[in-house]
Design a protein around this motif. Sequence first.
Motif, PDB file in Angstrom:
ATOM      1  N   UNK A   1      73.632  -4.614 118.613  1.00 15.33           N
ATOM      2  CA  UNK A   1      73.828  -4.380 119.751  1.00 15.33           C
ATOM      3  C   UNK A   1      74.444  -5.881 120.680  1.00 15.33           C
TER       4      UNK A   1
ATOM      5  N   UNK B   1      61.352 -13.057 121.065  1.00 13.28           N
ATOM      6  CA  UNK B   1      60.245 -11.739 120.250  1.00 13.28           C
ATOM      7  C   UNK B   1      59.771 -10.842 120.813  1.00 13.28           C
TER       8      UNK B   1
ATOM      9  N   UNK C   1      62.940  -7.830 124.872  1.00 14.05           N
ATOM     10  CA  UNK C   1      62.836  -9.038 123.391  1.00 14.05           C
ATOM     11  C   UNK C   1      62.544  -8.133 122.125  1.00 14.05           C
ATOM     12  N   UNK C   2      63.078  -6.759 122.820  1.00 16.40           N
ATOM     13  CA  UNK C   2      62.804  -5.301 121.738  1.00 16.40           C
ATOM     14  C   UNK C   2      63.980  -4.613 122.324  1.00 16.40           C
ATOM     15  N   UNK C   3      63.852  -3.810 120.773  1.00 16.07           N
ATOM     16  CA  UNK C   3      64.549  -2.252 121.083  1.00 16.07           C
ATOM     17  C   UNK C   3      63.511  -1.449 119.918  1.00 16.07           C
TER      18      UNK C   3
ATOM     19  N   UNK D   1      68.001  -7.237 116.753  1.00 14.17           N
ATOM     20  CA  UNK D   1      67.531  -6.919 114.470  1.00 14.17           C
ATOM     21  C   UNK D   1      68.699  -6.826 114.213  1.00 14.17           C
TER      22      UNK D   1
ATOM     23  N   UNK E   1      61.741  -3.451 117.141  1.00 14.79           N
ATOM     24  CA  UNK E   1      61.940  -4.606 116.611  1.00 14.79           C
ATOM     25  C   UNK E   1      62.696  -5.358 117.539  1.00 14.79           C
ATOM     26  N   UNK E   2      62.999  -6.758 117.460  1.00 14.45           N
ATOM     27  CA  UNK E   2      63.463  -7.107 117.920  1.00 14.45           C
ATOM     28  C   UNK E   2      64.789  -7.030 119.001  1.00 14.45           C
ATOM     29  N   UNK E   3      65.417  -7.576 119.862  1.00 17.07           N
ATOM     30  CA  UNK E   3      66.474  -6.497 120.997  1.00 17.07           C
ATOM     31  C   UNK E   3      67.701  -6.849 119.412  1.00 17.07           C
TER      32      UNK E   3
END
Lengths: 285, 761
Positions: free
Chosen positions: B741, A32, B666-668, A62, A58-60
């Motif tokens: 994704x 996360x 880990x995020x976007x 999400x 946000x988290x990848x």
Amino acid sequence: MQKILRITILFLLVQQLFSACGEEEIELELEGSTTRLVVDGLVTTDTMAHKVRLSLSGDYFHNQSLPGVSGAQVSLSDGLASIDLQELAEEPGTYTTPSNYYGKPDHWYTLRISGVDAAGIDPREIFEAQSFIAPLVTPDSIAMEYDRFWELWKILLYCQDPAEVENYYLFHTYLNEKLITDRYAKVSIIDDEFFNGNYANGVWIADLDTREEDQRPKAGDVIKVACYMIDHNYFKFIEAAQIETTPRAPLFSGAPANVPGNISNGALGIFSAASVSRISTVFEP
Amino acid sequence: MRLYFLLFLAWTAYAVRAEGPATALKSRVVSGYIKDAQTGEVLIGATIGIPKSGTGTVSNHYGYYSLSLPEGRHSLQFTFLGYESVEKDLDLSTDKNLNVELAPASATLNEVKVVANQSHSRLDEPLTGVQKISGATIKQVPLLLGEADALKALQLMPGVRAASEGSSGFSVRGGNPDQNLILLDEAPVYNAGHLLGFFSVFNNDAIKDVSLYKGDIPAKNGGRLASVLDIRMKDGNARNFTASGGVGTISSRLTLEGPIASEKTTFLLAGRRTYADLFLKMSSDEQIKDNILYFYDVNAKLSHSFSESDRIYFSAYLGKDVVKNHFSEIYFGNHTSTFRWNHVFSPRLFSNLTLLFSNYQYGLAQSDANASGIKWISNMQDYGARLDFNYYPTPAHSISFGAQSTLHDILPGEVRPSDNSVFSPVIMQRKQALEHGFYIENAQKIGTKLTWRYGLRLSVFQNYDLDAKKSEHSYWRLEPRSGLTWMFHPKSSFKASYARTYQYMHLSSNSQSTTPLDVWFLSSPVVKPQRSDQFSLGWFRHMANNSVDLSIETFYKDMQNTIDFKDYADLMLNEDLESELRFGRAYAYGLEFMTRYNSGKWNGWLSYTWSRSRRKVNEINNNEWYYSPYDLTHDVSIVASYRLSPRLLLSGNWVFTTGAPVTFPVGRFESGNDLIPIYSERNAERMPDYHRLDVGITWKGKENPQKKWQGEWVFSAYNAYARKNAWSIYFEQDENNPHRTKAMKSYLFSIIPAITYNFRF
């Protein structure tokens, strides 16, 4: 030009490879991430309500729209005067200038954001970004040329590149006023490394890919190119965003990296100011 | 620094002289060449031993040996793996020349039988981390599309792994692929891959001997941190004219060799060409039909003996890959040539003079019909000379010394637009440098159980302006090398070694696998030479009447001035390449286990490696330590062949490696209409584990003494259980749901069967 070369190399080498290769979706567990402010703002020389979007990361995986950040104070300065942007009621997290606002070439623009109220972000934090509007470059004309092999209509630019300075060009393409370049990967950016100070005499700057249904021009269609003169930060941001939003071939790519932005204090995204001119042509096959 | 080198010379001289009074009996020399009885090829690394006393030596790279012994009667044993041993009784009252021929074990026996006293390794050799593999062994390993490939077979050895799936590029002990010095008959080969690296440039039919030194590099070589891969071409059959070759799934080979007029002069000519593009022609797709895609290579060698003490060799390699369609073309290839002159000054002093040339070039062109037509070329040349001596002054000392000098000349890139192109030409500055090496090394026997090798190499690197004819900047570096072997048991030894190496040339590639378009760049005032200090320990054991070799080795490698590239580095045609580089340090350590067995019917090896490789580079990963892309935690290879009957050989190999380190998001965040990934640490995640089984059957035709023609069929399957090993993992936005994704895996190979027919007459 480098982009064109890279495409050629990729095409020639990888085409052979991918014929023997397959792909499929896989399940992955990813770590996360912490929440950060995201800024997406553009001010141009057009007279209009220019938008700045504030949202959260946000988290990848999400897998939902990321929320906008409401109730922040957003101001924009051109070095002489500063204005406050108003949040749109119908679009929380989007802030706009008055509709008679326009950017002036040769000016530094500063965006300042404060009072961000979101979990994980210190409300006392102030986020700032600067961008310079480069002088306008007006193309003389554009022309179309079909490439049988690539199955695309190339858009060629005729334009004098200013000498002495490094210029960064961004091109948006419209077919009958419909924006074709709606993703970073479709936008065309070039620097003038290979024609600095020269007359760009038919440089391939963008194209319509006829394999895509919405990119097949008919006689009488209007093809328009918006030519933005952008700063180095924005150029680097788009260049990186293009890499990060297209599939990578390990043979040719380096390690992935975070797309570099220009917002202070660890916020993500980009604020950019640019001059813009437009040129169009009527399509005759 | 020069002073230290001279002091070292003086010490070596002293050590040798100090032996003098101890040897009361007069010492005599027995020397000569060791050859294959069938072909007259000299044998590299054959053992000449005195079983009673345990002393001995090995033949050098030209098959020459020299052994000092006290006057009197001696019984000598000559052995070489895969050959029948020969014993000779000698009454040594004067210096004696003794050439020995060994017969290949299989040639004289209809039944397969155990040939004793043969091992893959020497227990008393004061070197650690050496892997040797013969052309015959390489042939037995089933590989991609049935092509026998030295570099692929080496990747099954401990501490060696492919840079990426199917690639002939390799990483040794966590090092980068550009840290391997690949020598073909002493000429460096700068890009050892064909077809994006899926095949190596080494045609197995032309290869005699392959030795890989994994960081503990003898002082005679230098210039790379991780390894030296020394590949020697065959000289050509001195007895009979023979032709051998094969028709394979994607390529055909033909090798001709034989004596010219007499045994004194031999030649070898080997060629190979792929014909994948012939299949493309059959395609109904116009675009594919248009494509041309092939590679070829040619190896040629000529040797001539003037006398017992003078022999010359000329060898050359030429290879090229071409990928072409009506729109554009890419070609790339190597050319190397080596001229060598062996001269025996006295039975105790052997010398070799080498003149070498190596060239790597690539070019690409886009059709000049349109305004973006260009021609792009890049090339690099090495012009070198080296003089090496082997000196065997007393039974206890074996000294090698010499000097070498190379001019590197690199054109990083030149792009010329076609006539009606809008682009201006880009002509990058040529880069030149001189690299010199001076070395001396002594392997000294201390008592009956200890052998100590100590050597020193002085390397000098000078950036050189060829037009102005002046040196612009120099580095002088000393590279101590040392190894100690303790034979605490007749079948068991313990070894320790230390080596310092410097590297002055680096590959400009930030991708996980190298491409033909990568350019080498040179050390300079900004780019300091990379340095490595490697310490290793090992335990070696021969068991079961020498049919099983066992080794356990550990190493620790400390590296300085490690090079990595900044994020989104621009490496193409960049005149200011140095601004894309970032410098730091790195380390690697590991444990390597290997057992090789050769019991006649069963043949093969099992290797296991556990290792770590990490770096810390300025401005990368927030200046924190991160895994090298070549860090492999576990790596297992099992290679086995079983001779069912004299005509039928079954073979297989299975590999397992921990997934390579990789960076995942880990995020976007949202920007425009795109989702932009956010990454945490560099190389913090792992690709899925990799494993694969390859199998093969070799079926020999009936041997008929009346017929010269011998044929064999080889059936093989790569990736026999069709595992979809991930070649890359990438992420993309779902077309139907832009907020979603997904992770995608691409894989290169499913099961790939192949048939090859090999012949010989």
